[in-house]
Design a protein around this motif. Structure first.
Motif, PDB file in Angstrom:
ATOM      1  N   ASP A  18       0.852  -1.187   0.000  1.00 24.42           N
ATOM      2  CA  ASP A  18       0.000   0.000   0.000  1.00 24.42           C
ATOM      3  C   ASP A  18       0.887   1.235   0.000  1.00 24.42           C
ATOM      4  O   ASP A  18       1.855   1.316   0.761  1.00 24.42           O
ATOM      5  CB  ASP A  18      -0.899   0.012   1.236  1.00 24.42           C
ATOM      6  CG  ASP A  18      -1.962  -1.072   1.176  1.00 24.42           C
ATOM      7  OD1 ASP A  18      -2.312  -1.495   0.065  1.00 24.42           O
ATOM      8  OD2 ASP A  18      -2.441  -1.491   2.240  1.00 24.42           O
TER       9      ASP A  18
ATOM     10  N   SER B  55       1.014   5.701  -0.468  1.00 21.14           N
ATOM     11  CA  SER B  55       0.395   7.006  -0.605  1.00 21.14           C
ATOM     12  C   SER B  55       1.415   7.870  -1.329  1.00 21.14           C
ATOM     13  O   SER B  55       2.605   7.562  -1.322  1.00 21.14           O
ATOM     14  CB  SER B  55       0.040   7.611   0.751  1.00 21.14           C
ATOM     15  OG  SER B  55      -0.756   8.759   0.570  1.00 21.14           O
TER      16      SER B  55
ATOM     17  N   LEU C 282      -2.611  11.990  -1.542  1.00 22.79           N
ATOM     18  CA  LEU C 282      -3.746  11.206  -2.019  1.00 22.79           C
ATOM     19  C   LEU C 282      -4.762  11.063  -0.900  1.00 22.79           C
ATOM     20  O   LEU C 282      -4.398  10.991   0.280  1.00 22.79           O
ATOM     21  CB  LEU C 282      -3.295   9.807  -2.446  1.00 22.79           C
ATOM     22  CG  LEU C 282      -2.460   9.694  -3.708  1.00 22.79           C
ATOM     23  CD1 LEU C 282      -2.031   8.250  -3.928  1.00 22.79           C
ATOM     24  CD2 LEU C 282      -3.231  10.190  -4.906  1.00 22.79           C
TER      25      LEU C 282
ATOM     26  N   PHE D  81      -3.098   3.485  -2.188  1.00 19.98           N
ATOM     27  CA  PHE D  81      -3.427   2.591  -3.293  1.00 19.98           C
ATOM     28  C   PHE D  81      -2.399   1.475  -3.356  1.00 19.98           C
ATOM     29  O   PHE D  81      -1.326   1.549  -2.779  1.00 19.98           O
ATOM     30  CB  PHE D  81      -3.496   3.340  -4.627  1.00 19.98           C
ATOM     31  CG  PHE D  81      -2.156   3.804  -5.118  1.00 19.98           C
ATOM     32  CD1 PHE D  81      -1.454   3.056  -6.036  1.00 19.98           C
ATOM     33  CD2 PHE D  81      -1.594   4.978  -4.656  1.00 19.98           C
ATOM     34  CE1 PHE D  81      -0.215   3.476  -6.489  1.00 19.98           C
ATOM     35  CE2 PHE D  81      -0.369   5.416  -5.106  1.00 19.98           C
ATOM     36  CZ  PHE D  81       0.332   4.659  -6.021  1.00 19.98           C
ATOM     37  N   ASN D  82      -2.772   0.417  -4.064  1.00 17.16           N
ATOM     38  CA  ASN D  82      -1.907  -0.737  -4.243  1.00 17.16           C
ATOM     39  C   ASN D  82      -1.995  -1.138  -5.704  1.00 17.16           C
ATOM     40  O   ASN D  82      -3.097  -1.271  -6.238  1.00 17.16           O
ATOM     41  CB  ASN D  82      -2.359  -1.880  -3.341  1.00 17.16           C
ATOM     42  CG  ASN D  82      -1.359  -3.008  -3.294  1.00 17.16           C
ATOM     43  OD1 ASN D  82      -0.889  -3.484  -4.324  1.00 17.16           O
ATOM     44  ND2 ASN D  82      -1.043  -3.455  -2.104  1.00 17.16           N
ATOM     45  N   ARG D  83      -0.861  -1.341  -6.338  1.00 15.89           N
ATOM     46  CA  ARG D  83      -0.879  -1.645  -7.773  1.00 15.89           C
ATOM     47  C   ARG D  83      -1.624  -2.921  -8.096  1.00 15.89           C
ATOM     48  O   ARG D  83      -2.163  -3.075  -9.180  1.00 15.89           O
ATOM     49  CB  ARG D  83       0.531  -1.704  -8.334  1.00 15.89           C
ATOM     50  CG  ARG D  83       1.289  -2.940  -7.910  1.00 15.89           C
ATOM     51  CD  ARG D  83       2.650  -2.995  -8.528  1.00 15.89           C
ATOM     52  NE  ARG D  83       3.217  -4.296  -8.232  1.00 15.89           N
ATOM     53  CZ  ARG D  83       4.195  -4.837  -8.893  1.00 15.89           C
ATOM     54  NH1 ARG D  83       4.728  -4.191  -9.897  1.00 15.89           N
ATOM     55  NH2 ARG D  83       4.662  -6.017  -8.574  1.00 15.89           N
TER      56      ARG D  83
ATOM     57  N   ASP E 112      -4.409  -3.729  -7.142  1.00 14.66           N
ATOM     58  CA  ASP E 112      -5.823  -3.402  -7.291  1.00 14.66           C
ATOM     59  C   ASP E 112      -6.110  -2.660  -8.594  1.00 14.66           C
ATOM     60  O   ASP E 112      -7.250  -2.299  -8.865  1.00 14.66           O
ATOM     61  CB  ASP E 112      -6.288  -2.541  -6.111  1.00 14.66           C
ATOM     62  CG  ASP E 112      -6.159  -3.280  -4.793  1.00 14.66           C
ATOM     63  OD1 ASP E 112      -6.340  -4.511  -4.784  1.00 14.66           O
ATOM     64  OD2 ASP E 112      -5.860  -2.621  -3.783  1.00 14.66           O
ATOM     65  N   THR E 113      -5.084  -2.414  -9.404  1.00 17.05           N
ATOM     66  CA  THR E 113      -5.250  -1.710 -10.665  1.00 17.05           C
ATOM     67  C   THR E 113      -5.814  -2.659 -11.713  1.00 17.05           C
ATOM     68  O   THR E 113      -5.350  -3.782 -11.865  1.00 17.05           O
ATOM     69  CB  THR E 113      -3.898  -1.158 -11.157  1.00 17.05           C
ATOM     70  OG1 THR E 113      -3.391  -0.292 -10.155  1.00 17.05           O
ATOM     71  CG2 THR E 113      -4.047  -0.411 -12.461  1.00 17.05           C
TER      72      THR E 113
END
Length: 115
Positions: free
Chosen positions: A47, A49, A66, A70-72, A74-75
């Motif tokens: 995770d 920011s 942000l 986010f976590n890649r 989850d992209t």
């Protein structure tokens, strides 16, 4: 880039990593480009920011961060919209909206040829 009506000198990007420390995004320090590639820094499924601040002369803005980490992993990547049209003995390939840094490779083969 304009900040407070003046041309920006630079931007500084930092990442918040797992241990709670902010680290400089290596290629994104004191840059005049409003975009920054942090692909290398976001190389793990952790995770993250991201925050950025601007500098204009002696003035430095507050950090803007942000709203959520986010976590890649989850992209969701999707294929771009594409159309192919025969024009004489050539093919015209058109793409819908692509990111600014997209690398597109088109391979054409005839029916019966190995791919």
């Amino acid at each position: 880039m304009v900040f407070g009506g003046r041309l920006l000198d630079s931007l500084q990007f930092e990442l918040l990593v797992q241990n709670g420390n902010w680290v400089n995004a290596t290629e994104c320090q004191l840059t005049s480009d409003p975009r920054c590639d942090v692909t290398i820094e976001l190389g793990s499924d952790s995770d993250y920011s991201l925050r950025v601040r601007a500098k204009c002369g002696a003035a430095t803005s507050a950090w803007t961060e942000l709203s959520a980490p986010f976590n890649r992993k989850d992209t969701v990547l999707t294929a771009p919209e594409m159309s192919v049209m025969a024009v004489g003995d050539s093919l015209q390939v058109s793409f819908g909206k692509l990111p600014l840094n997209a690398d597109v490779r088109v391979t054409v083969w005839r029916r019966g040829q190995k791919k």
